[in-house]
Design a protein around this motif. Structure first.
Motif, PDB file in Angstrom:
ATOM      1  N   LEU A  14       0.674  -1.184   0.150  1.00  0.00           N
ATOM      2  CA  LEU A  14      -0.006   0.239  -0.273  1.00  0.00           C
ATOM      3  C   LEU A  14       1.079   1.311   0.234  1.00  0.00           C
ATOM      4  CD1 LEU A  14      -3.373  -0.884   3.013  1.00  0.00           C
ATOM      5  CD2 LEU A  14      -3.071  -0.992  -0.234  1.00  0.00           C
ATOM      6  N   VAL A  15       2.504   1.231   0.269  1.00  0.00           N
ATOM      7  CA  VAL A  15       3.012   2.368   0.785  1.00  0.00           C
ATOM      8  C   VAL A  15       4.747   1.764  -0.178  1.00  0.00           C
ATOM      9  CG1 VAL A  15       4.469   4.110   1.613  1.00  0.00           C
ATOM     10  CG2 VAL A  15       1.723   3.529   1.718  1.00  0.00           C
ATOM     11  N   ARG A  16       4.730   1.974  -1.139  1.00  0.00           N
ATOM     12  CA  ARG A  16       6.431   0.696  -1.774  1.00  0.00           C
ATOM     13  C   ARG A  16       6.841   1.913  -1.146  1.00  0.00           C
ATOM     14  NH1 ARG A  16       3.870   0.694  -7.775  1.00  0.00           N
ATOM     15  NH2 ARG A  16       2.764  -1.235  -7.397  1.00  0.00           N
ATOM     16  N   TYR A  17       8.148   1.826  -1.461  1.00  0.00           N
ATOM     17  CA  TYR A  17       9.296   2.217  -0.556  1.00  0.00           C
ATOM     18  C   TYR A  17      10.359   1.601  -1.345  1.00  0.00           C
ATOM     19  CZ  TYR A  17      12.491   3.650   3.281  1.00  0.00           C
ATOM     20  OH  TYR A  17      13.819   4.042   4.177  1.00  0.00           O
ATOM     21  N   ARG A  18      11.046   2.829  -1.512  1.00  0.00           N
ATOM     22  CA  ARG A  18      12.300   2.287  -2.438  1.00  0.00           C
ATOM     23  C   ARG A  18      13.657   3.485  -1.771  1.00  0.00           C
ATOM     24  NH1 ARG A  18      13.317   4.936  -7.482  1.00  0.00           N
ATOM     25  NH2 ARG A  18      12.167   5.514  -8.760  1.00  0.00           N
ATOM     26  N   VAL A  19      14.822   3.755  -2.062  1.00  0.00           N
ATOM     27  CA  VAL A  19      15.581   4.122  -1.817  1.00  0.00           C
ATOM     28  C   VAL A  19      16.856   4.303  -2.386  1.00  0.00           C
ATOM     29  CG1 VAL A  19      17.834   5.178   0.173  1.00  0.00           C
ATOM     30  CG2 VAL A  19      15.893   3.877   0.442  1.00  0.00           C
ATOM     31  N   GLN A  20      17.062   5.804  -3.242  1.00  0.00           N
ATOM     32  CA  GLN A  20      18.134   6.019  -4.474  1.00  0.00           C
ATOM     33  C   GLN A  20      18.562   6.847  -4.124  1.00  0.00           C
ATOM     34  OE1 GLN A  20      16.445   5.893  -7.898  1.00  0.00           O
ATOM     35  NE2 GLN A  20      18.091   5.852  -9.242  1.00  0.00           N
ATOM     36  N   ASN A  21      20.027   6.854  -4.070  1.00  0.00           N
ATOM     37  CA  ASN A  21      21.220   8.192  -4.087  1.00  0.00           C
ATOM     38  C   ASN A  21      20.824   8.769  -3.144  1.00  0.00           C
ATOM     39  OD1 ASN A  21      22.463   7.780  -6.357  1.00  0.00           O
ATOM     40  ND2 ASN A  21      20.355   8.419  -7.880  1.00  0.00           N
ATOM     41  N   GLY A  22      20.265   8.609  -2.015  1.00  0.00           N
ATOM     42  CA  GLY A  22      19.850   9.130  -0.824  1.00  0.00           C
ATOM     43  C   GLY A  22      18.864   9.917  -0.655  1.00  0.00           C
ATOM     44  N   ILE A  23      18.074   9.009  -1.270  1.00  0.00           N
ATOM     45  CA  ILE A  23      16.714   9.948  -1.121  1.00  0.00           C
ATOM     46  C   ILE A  23      15.725   8.902  -0.895  1.00  0.00           C
ATOM     47  CG2 ILE A  23      14.570  11.129  -2.771  1.00  0.00           C
ATOM     48  CD1 ILE A  23      16.829  12.365  -4.090  1.00  0.00           C
ATOM     49  N   ALA A  24      14.247   8.836   0.076  1.00  0.00           N
ATOM     50  CA  ALA A  24      13.262   7.777   0.087  1.00  0.00           C
ATOM     51  C   ALA A  24      12.403   8.062  -0.576  1.00  0.00           C
ATOM     52  CB  ALA A  24      13.605   7.036   1.822  1.00  0.00           C
ATOM     53  N   LEU A  25      11.935   7.249  -1.454  1.00  0.00           N
ATOM     54  CA  LEU A  25      10.786   8.087  -2.378  1.00  0.00           C
ATOM     55  C   LEU A  25       9.684   6.661  -2.017  1.00  0.00           C
ATOM     56  CD1 LEU A  25       9.502   8.917  -4.338  1.00  0.00           C
ATOM     57  CD2 LEU A  25      10.255   7.390  -6.178  1.00  0.00           C
ATOM     58  N   LEU A  26       8.726   7.362  -1.131  1.00  0.00           N
ATOM     59  CA  LEU A  26       7.249   6.591  -0.691  1.00  0.00           C
ATOM     60  C   LEU A  26       6.070   6.717  -1.600  1.00  0.00           C
ATOM     61  CD1 LEU A  26       9.220   6.912   2.133  1.00  0.00           C
ATOM     62  CD2 LEU A  26       7.777   7.370   3.392  1.00  0.00           C
ATOM     63  N   THR A  27       5.893   5.562  -2.143  1.00  0.00           N
ATOM     64  CA  THR A  27       4.499   5.798  -2.753  1.00  0.00           C
ATOM     65  C   THR A  27       4.085   5.113  -2.575  1.00  0.00           C
ATOM     66  OG1 THR A  27       6.334   5.919  -4.604  1.00  0.00           O
ATOM     67  CG2 THR A  27       4.149   5.761  -5.259  1.00  0.00           C
ATOM     68  N   LEU A  28       2.241   6.481  -2.491  1.00  0.00           N
ATOM     69  CA  LEU A  28       0.962   5.771  -2.082  1.00  0.00           C
ATOM     70  C   LEU A  28       0.075   4.825  -2.711  1.00  0.00           C
ATOM     71  CD1 LEU A  28      -0.181   8.767  -0.361  1.00  0.00           C
ATOM     72  CD2 LEU A  28       0.914   7.409   1.164  1.00  0.00           C
ATOM     73  N   ASN A  29       0.128   3.352  -3.295  1.00  0.00           N
ATOM     74  CA  ASN A  29      -0.148   2.682  -3.759  1.00  0.00           C
ATOM     75  C   ASN A  29      -1.323   2.082  -3.343  1.00  0.00           C
ATOM     76  OD1 ASN A  29       0.019   1.231  -5.858  1.00  0.00           O
ATOM     77  ND2 ASN A  29       0.897  -0.726  -4.382  1.00  0.00           N
ATOM     78  N   ASP A  30      -2.978   2.180  -3.686  1.00  0.00           N
ATOM     79  CA  ASP A  30      -4.459   2.136  -3.778  1.00  0.00           C
ATOM     80  C   ASP A  30      -5.164   2.810  -4.803  1.00  0.00           C
ATOM     81  OD1 ASP A  30      -6.282   0.680  -3.340  1.00  0.00           O
ATOM     82  OD2 ASP A  30      -6.564   1.691  -1.051  1.00  0.00           O
ATOM     83  N   PRO A  31      -4.710   2.711  -6.397  1.00  0.00           N
ATOM     84  CA  PRO A  31      -5.143   2.435  -7.067  1.00  0.00           C
ATOM     85  C   PRO A  31      -6.932   2.311  -6.986  1.00  0.00           C
ATOM     86  CG  PRO A  31      -3.983   1.242  -7.707  1.00  0.00           C
ATOM     87  CD  PRO A  31      -3.840   0.949  -6.697  1.00  0.00           C
ATOM     88  N   PRO A  32      -7.768   3.717  -8.202  1.00  0.00           N
ATOM     89  CA  PRO A  32      -7.270   4.638  -8.628  1.00  0.00           C
ATOM     90  C   PRO A  32      -7.132   5.792  -7.962  1.00  0.00           C
ATOM     91  CG  PRO A  32      -9.765   4.140  -8.607  1.00  0.00           C
ATOM     92  CD  PRO A  32      -9.094   2.967  -8.232  1.00  0.00           C
ATOM     93  N   ALA A  33      -7.311   5.715  -6.443  1.00  0.00           N
ATOM     94  CA  ALA A  33      -7.188   7.025  -5.929  1.00  0.00           C
ATOM     95  C   ALA A  33      -6.603   7.091  -4.847  1.00  0.00           C
ATOM     96  CB  ALA A  33      -9.016   7.766  -5.585  1.00  0.00           C
ATOM     97  N   ASN A  34      -5.734   6.252  -4.835  1.00  0.00           N
ATOM     98  CA  ASN A  34      -4.336   6.382  -3.357  1.00  0.00           C
ATOM     99  C   ASN A  34      -5.490   6.623  -2.165  1.00  0.00           C
ATOM    100  OD1 ASN A  34      -3.536   5.288  -5.403  1.00  0.00           O
ATOM    101  ND2 ASN A  34      -2.317   7.550  -6.406  1.00  0.00           N
ATOM    102  N   THR A  35      -6.502   6.443  -2.452  1.00  0.00           N
ATOM    103  CA  THR A  35      -7.058   6.079  -0.745  1.00  0.00           C
ATOM    104  C   THR A  35      -6.613   5.809   0.177  1.00  0.00           C
ATOM    105  OG1 THR A  35      -9.164   4.985  -1.248  1.00  0.00           O
ATOM    106  CG2 THR A  35      -9.334   7.254  -1.506  1.00  0.00           C
ATOM    107  N   TYR A  36      -6.438   6.303   2.099  1.00  0.00           N
ATOM    108  CA  TYR A  36      -5.525   5.818   2.688  1.00  0.00           C
ATOM    109  C   TYR A  36      -6.240   5.405   3.558  1.00  0.00           C
ATOM    110  CZ  TYR A  36      -6.041   9.823   5.463  1.00  0.00           C
ATOM    111  OH  TYR A  36      -7.081  11.113   5.216  1.00  0.00           O
ATOM    112  N   THR A  37      -6.337   3.875   4.318  1.00  0.00           N
ATOM    113  CA  THR A  37      -7.231   2.967   5.055  1.00  0.00           C
ATOM    114  C   THR A  37      -5.910   2.815   6.559  1.00  0.00           C
ATOM    115  OG1 THR A  37      -6.068   1.470   4.310  1.00  0.00           O
ATOM    116  CG2 THR A  37      -8.701   1.566   3.954  1.00  0.00           C
TER     117      THR A  37
END
Length: 274
Positions: A14-37
């Motif tokens: 539901l939240v994709r997490y990866r680190v690249q070049n010193g930056i943590a990228l957090l992606t809200l991932n519940d299409p279509p509207a990425n609403t949170y539970t």
């Protein structure tokens, strides 16, 4: 811990997490509207803590999956089915999560790749800098149309960003507005033009890179953020004391020694984030 120059494997559902070049990228991932539970907010909370504790992470970027929505906020179907007690504790946990994001001494950038409304805007307002993709969507806190208020920090953060009167008007009318008005109001810092979301995120990550070593002393960046975010909420004399304590921490850092030495030697400093 991940190496600052390497890319970690992407994880999370539901939240994709990866680190690249010193930056943590957090992606809200519940299409279509990425609403949170509650489940998504737990994953977001965990990701914030992971980024906070990882010494190789210097900047956090939050965005939404796809090119339509950053986030439309809380999942309304979920809220309609749970008890009032669950709703209260759900909001409490969301408040705690976003406060944790706001108080983490690392710069947080919200990359608004699409509509950013309701709780989605509340998440974005807990970031330090908001960058939007031109023409990608709308902003707003329309909770009044549901008979409720923006209950994940929206009433407080919006008022602090744009002033009480304008915040009250936007929330009581429930107006949705474009990113250009958000820029004019001071909610958004920058609008980037990009032909697609992939290009937009490339621009955002390049923007974020300037705040990582060797370009910037990342500890100084993080403590400037902490001094402002925490200091603005306490009496002035206590805020000055906080500023002094954070400055003392920086005086003891390797990057401060490098910055002062480089200035004397008339060369560009090479910061290490230490």
């Amino acid at each position: 811990m991940t190496d600052a120059t390497a890319q970690s494997a992407e994880r999370g559902s539901l939240v994709r997490y990866r680190v690249q070049n010193g930056i943590a990228l957090l992606t809200l991932n519940d299409p279509p509207a990425n609403t949170y539970t509650y489940e998504m907010m737990q994953e977001l909370d965990r990701s914030i803590l992971d980024a906070r504790m990882d010494d190789s992470v210097h900047v956090i970027v939050i965005t939404g999956h796809g090119d339509k929505f950053f986030s439309a906020g809380a999942n309304i179907r979920m809220l309609a089915e749970v008890t009032p007690s669950f709703k209260y504790f759900f909001c409490l946990h969301a408040n705690e999560t976003l406060s944790r994001l706001e108080q983490t001494p690392k710069l947080v950038i919200a990359a608004l790749n699409g509509h950013t409304v309701g709780g989605g805007l509340e998440i974005a307002m807990a970031a330090d800098i908001r960058i939007a993709r031109k023409g990608a969507g709308k902003l707003g806190l329309p909770e009044v149309s549901l008979g409720v208020l923006p209950g994940t920090g929206g009433t407080q953060r919006l008022a602090r960003l744009i002033g009480k009167s304008r915040a009250i008007e936007l929330m009581t009318t429930g107006e949705l507005f474009d990113f250009e008005k958000g820029l004019e109001l001071g909610i958004i810092n920058h609008i980037f033009e990009a032909e697609n979301n992939e290009k937009f995120m490339e621009q955002v990550m390049a923007y974020a890179q300037q705040f990582t070593p060797p370009n910037k002393a990342a500890r100084a960046v993080g403590r400037i953020k902490r001094s402002v975010q925490s200091g603005a909420e306490i009496p002035f004399e206590y805020a000055l004391a906080l500023e002094r304590e954070l400055q003392q921490q920086l005086f003891m850092s390797e990057d401060a020694k490098e910055g002062l030495t480089a200035y004397v030697e008339k060369r560009k400093p090479q910061f290490k984030g230490q």
